[in-house]
Write a protein that holds these residues in place. Structure first.
Motif, short mmCIF file in Angstrom:
data_model
loop_
_atom_site.label_atom_id
_atom_site.label_comp_id
_atom_site.label_asym_id
_atom_site.label_seq_id
_atom_site.Cartn_x
_atom_site.Cartn_y
_atom_site.Cartn_z
N ALA A 128 4.79 3.12 -5.12
CA ALA A 128 3.50 2.89 -5.77
C ALA A 128 3.31 1.42 -6.10
O ALA A 128 2.21 0.87 -5.95
CB ALA A 128 3.40 3.74 -7.03
N LEU A 129 4.37 0.76 -6.54
CA LEU A 129 4.28 -0.66 -6.88
C LEU A 129 3.94 -1.50 -5.65
O LEU A 129 3.06 -2.37 -5.69
CB LEU A 129 5.60 -1.12 -7.49
CG LEU A 129 5.71 -2.61 -7.85
CD1 LEU A 129 4.69 -2.97 -8.93
CD2 LEU A 129 7.12 -2.95 -8.31
N PHE A 130 4.62 -1.22 -4.53
CA PHE A 130 4.35 -1.97 -3.31
C PHE A 130 2.96 -1.66 -2.76
O PHE A 130 2.28 -2.55 -2.23
CB PHE A 130 5.42 -1.67 -2.26
CG PHE A 130 6.73 -2.37 -2.51
CD1 PHE A 130 6.84 -3.74 -2.36
CD2 PHE A 130 7.86 -1.67 -2.91
CE1 PHE A 130 8.04 -4.40 -2.59
CE2 PHE A 130 9.05 -2.32 -3.15
CZ PHE A 130 9.16 -3.69 -2.98
N ALA A 135 -2.86 -3.34 -2.13
CA ALA A 135 -4.25 -3.24 -2.57
C ALA A 135 -4.73 -4.56 -3.17
O ALA A 135 -5.86 -5.00 -2.92
CB ALA A 135 -4.39 -2.12 -3.60
N TRP A 136 -3.87 -5.23 -3.92
CA TRP A 136 -4.25 -6.52 -4.50
C TRP A 136 -4.47 -7.57 -3.43
O TRP A 136 -5.42 -8.37 -3.51
CB TRP A 136 -3.17 -6.99 -5.47
CG TRP A 136 -3.48 -8.34 -6.05
CD1 TRP A 136 -4.26 -8.61 -7.11
CD2 TRP A 136 -3.03 -9.61 -5.54
NE1 TRP A 136 -4.35 -9.97 -7.33
CE2 TRP A 136 -3.60 -10.61 -6.38
CE3 TRP A 136 -2.22 -10.00 -4.49
CZ2 TRP A 136 -3.35 -11.97 -6.18
CZ3 TRP A 136 -1.99 -11.35 -4.28
CH2 TRP A 136 -2.54 -12.31 -5.12
N ALA A 157 -5.04 1.44 -3.04
CA ALA A 157 -5.07 1.65 -4.49
C ALA A 157 -5.02 3.13 -4.84
O ALA A 157 -4.30 3.54 -5.77
CB ALA A 157 -6.32 1.01 -5.08
N LEU A 158 -5.77 3.96 -4.10
CA LEU A 158 -5.75 5.41 -4.33
C LEU A 158 -4.36 5.97 -4.09
O LEU A 158 -3.86 6.80 -4.86
CB LEU A 158 -6.77 6.08 -3.40
CG LEU A 158 -6.80 7.61 -3.42
CD1 LEU A 158 -7.24 8.12 -4.78
CD2 LEU A 158 -7.74 8.13 -2.32
N PHE A 159 -3.72 5.51 -3.03
CA PHE A 159 -2.36 5.98 -2.72
C PHE A 159 -1.39 5.57 -3.82
O PHE A 159 -0.53 6.36 -4.24
CB PHE A 159 -1.92 5.40 -1.37
CG PHE A 159 -0.52 5.77 -0.98
CD1 PHE A 159 -0.21 7.05 -0.58
CD2 PHE A 159 0.49 4.82 -1.00
CE1 PHE A 159 1.09 7.41 -0.21
CE2 PHE A 159 1.78 5.15 -0.64
CZ PHE A 159 2.08 6.44 -0.24
N ALA A 160 -1.52 4.33 -4.32
CA ALA A 160 -0.62 3.85 -5.37
C ALA A 160 -0.76 4.70 -6.63
O ALA A 160 0.24 5.08 -7.25
CB ALA A 160 -0.92 2.38 -5.67
N VAL A 163 0.72 8.33 -6.03
CA VAL A 163 2.18 8.34 -5.97
C VAL A 163 2.77 8.05 -7.35
O VAL A 163 3.80 8.62 -7.73
CB VAL A 163 2.69 7.32 -4.91
CG1 VAL A 163 4.21 7.20 -4.96
CG2 VAL A 163 2.25 7.74 -3.52
N ALA A 164 2.12 7.17 -8.11
CA ALA A 164 2.59 6.90 -9.47
C ALA A 164 2.50 8.16 -10.33
O ALA A 164 3.41 8.45 -11.14
CB ALA A 164 1.77 5.77 -10.08
#
Length: 384
Positions: A128-130, A135-136, A157-160, A163-164
């Motif tokens: 999620a961090l990666f 996304a950034w 971003a949605l995937f992050a 997963v988070a």
């Protein structure tokens, strides 16, 4: 309810298929490090998903740590691919230490026999961090992003986020959606990521290649200025805008004095250097809304929107003085250039070609009058 185990197999096959497709796309093409890293990232993610599908059948505890390490390496490669693609210069200083630390933590947790839920939560949090980093990169506010970049960035971003949430559900039962729903949401987001990012990165590469082709088609390779075709097109747009707004529009034709002697005396390499120095001086002298282009050889032209004859003379004079201050490095002593300029203001009833012809006649008069000077073109002859 989703059959997560079968869905994982489909994701693994799909990501590997994208990697193979990418290999076929890049075969025989110009090398692209970003594209190559992205291909290996997709392949690595696919292999991790296939390993996750095989894990229940193999029942080998060490595979948990290996799978987690594979995820860290794969998503690190994907972040690196985006960094290279968008021209980040110092990405290694940040990404490599982060990836090494994450890899060490996952391997240590796997070697220590951490329970599967905790190891899953750890790996999911790192993924999620990666994903948030990707996304950034695509959505960062200081950069004008294309619609395609925004779509891919929002998908990352949605995937992050999904997963988070899954990582949090592995550690606590207080997650609103519940662990099963959070896991299914993360897998669906992963499927969307595979489709959107798979085709999206290919389209980003094509978008970048198309932009480069357009740049090469409209830019003079030696000076970096618009070439003849591009300049005439922009000048015609400026002429039409001036007519609509009822604003003056000035044109100038410029020619480096004794350019043939530069080539004959110092060689063609110095002649090319003189053209590059002249182009740099032009860009430094003109205002942002003014356009200059190379028409061919040592001949250049300039469009000055909203400028009357007096203003055009002043701009040409500033350019003439700036050229005299510029220095061309030669094999011997430094060489100082001069330039002759012919300026006109467009008449509302004349075409761009007619105005350029008048400016060219003024340029010829400047050459005949001793060079290193600015001449004003004769007004357009009115028909009776």
């Amino acid at each position: 309810m989703i059959d997560i185990h079968s869905f994982l197999l489909a994701l693994g096959i799909g990501n590997i298929a994208f990697a193979v497709l990418m290999a076929g796309y890049t075969h025989g093409a110009a090398p692209s490090p970003g594209l190559r890293l992205w291909m290996w990232a997709r392949f690595g993610i696919g292999m991790c998903q296939l390993l996750g599908w095989c894990r229940p059948f193999l029942d080998v505890p060490v595979l948990n740590g290996i799978e987690g390490a594979g995820w860290v390496l794969a998503v690190s490669l994907e972040v690196a691919a985006y960094c290279i693609f968008f021209g980040f210069e110092r990405w290694r200083r940040v990404l490599l230490p982060m990836a090494a630390l994450a890899l060490a933590i996952v391997l240590a947790a796997g070697s220590a026999g951490a329970p599967v839920p905790y190891l899953t939560a750890l790996v999911a949090a790192m993924v999620a961090l990666f994903a948030a980093a990707m996304a950034w990169i695509l959505l960062r506010p200081r950069r004008r992003a294309s619609l395609l970049q925004r779509i891919i960035g929002l998908n990352d971003a949605l995937f992050a986020v999904s997963v988070a949430l899954w990582a949090a559900s592995c550690l606590s039962s207080d997650v609103p959606l519940g662990q099963r729903t959070a896991q299914e949401t993360a897998y669906l987001a992963g499927y969307l990521l595979m489709i959107v990012n798979g085709f999206g990165f290919l389209l980003l590469c094509k978008e970048k290649d198309d932009a480069e082709m357009a740049r090469l088609a409209t830019t003079d390779s030696l000076t970096g200025l618009p070439n003849r075709h591009a300049f005439l097109e922009r000048a015609e747009h400026a002429r039409q805008a001036a007519l609509r707004q009822r604003q003056p529009l000035a044109l100038a034709m410029m020619d480096i004095d004794h350019f043939k002697q530069i080539n004959d005396r110092f060689g063609h390499a110095t002649g090319d250097e003189a053209l590059a120095v002249f182009a740099h001086t032009l860009r430094a002298t003109l205002r942002a809304h003014e356009t200059v282009g190379r028409l061919g050889g040592e001949e250049f032209a300039m469009v000055l929107p909203g400028t009357d004859l007096s203003g055009a003379q002043q701009a040409a004079e500033r350019l003439r003085l700036a050229v005299r201050e510029a220095t061309v490095i030669t094999s011997g002593a430094a060489y100082t250039m001069t330039v002759s300029v012919g300026v006109v203001v467009l008449d509302p009833n004349e075409t761009l070609g007619m105005a350029l012809a008048r400016a060219d006649h003024a340029l010829y008069a400047a050459k005949s009058g001793g060079r290193d000077r600015v001449e004003v073109g004769h007004p357009q002859q009115r028909r009776a």
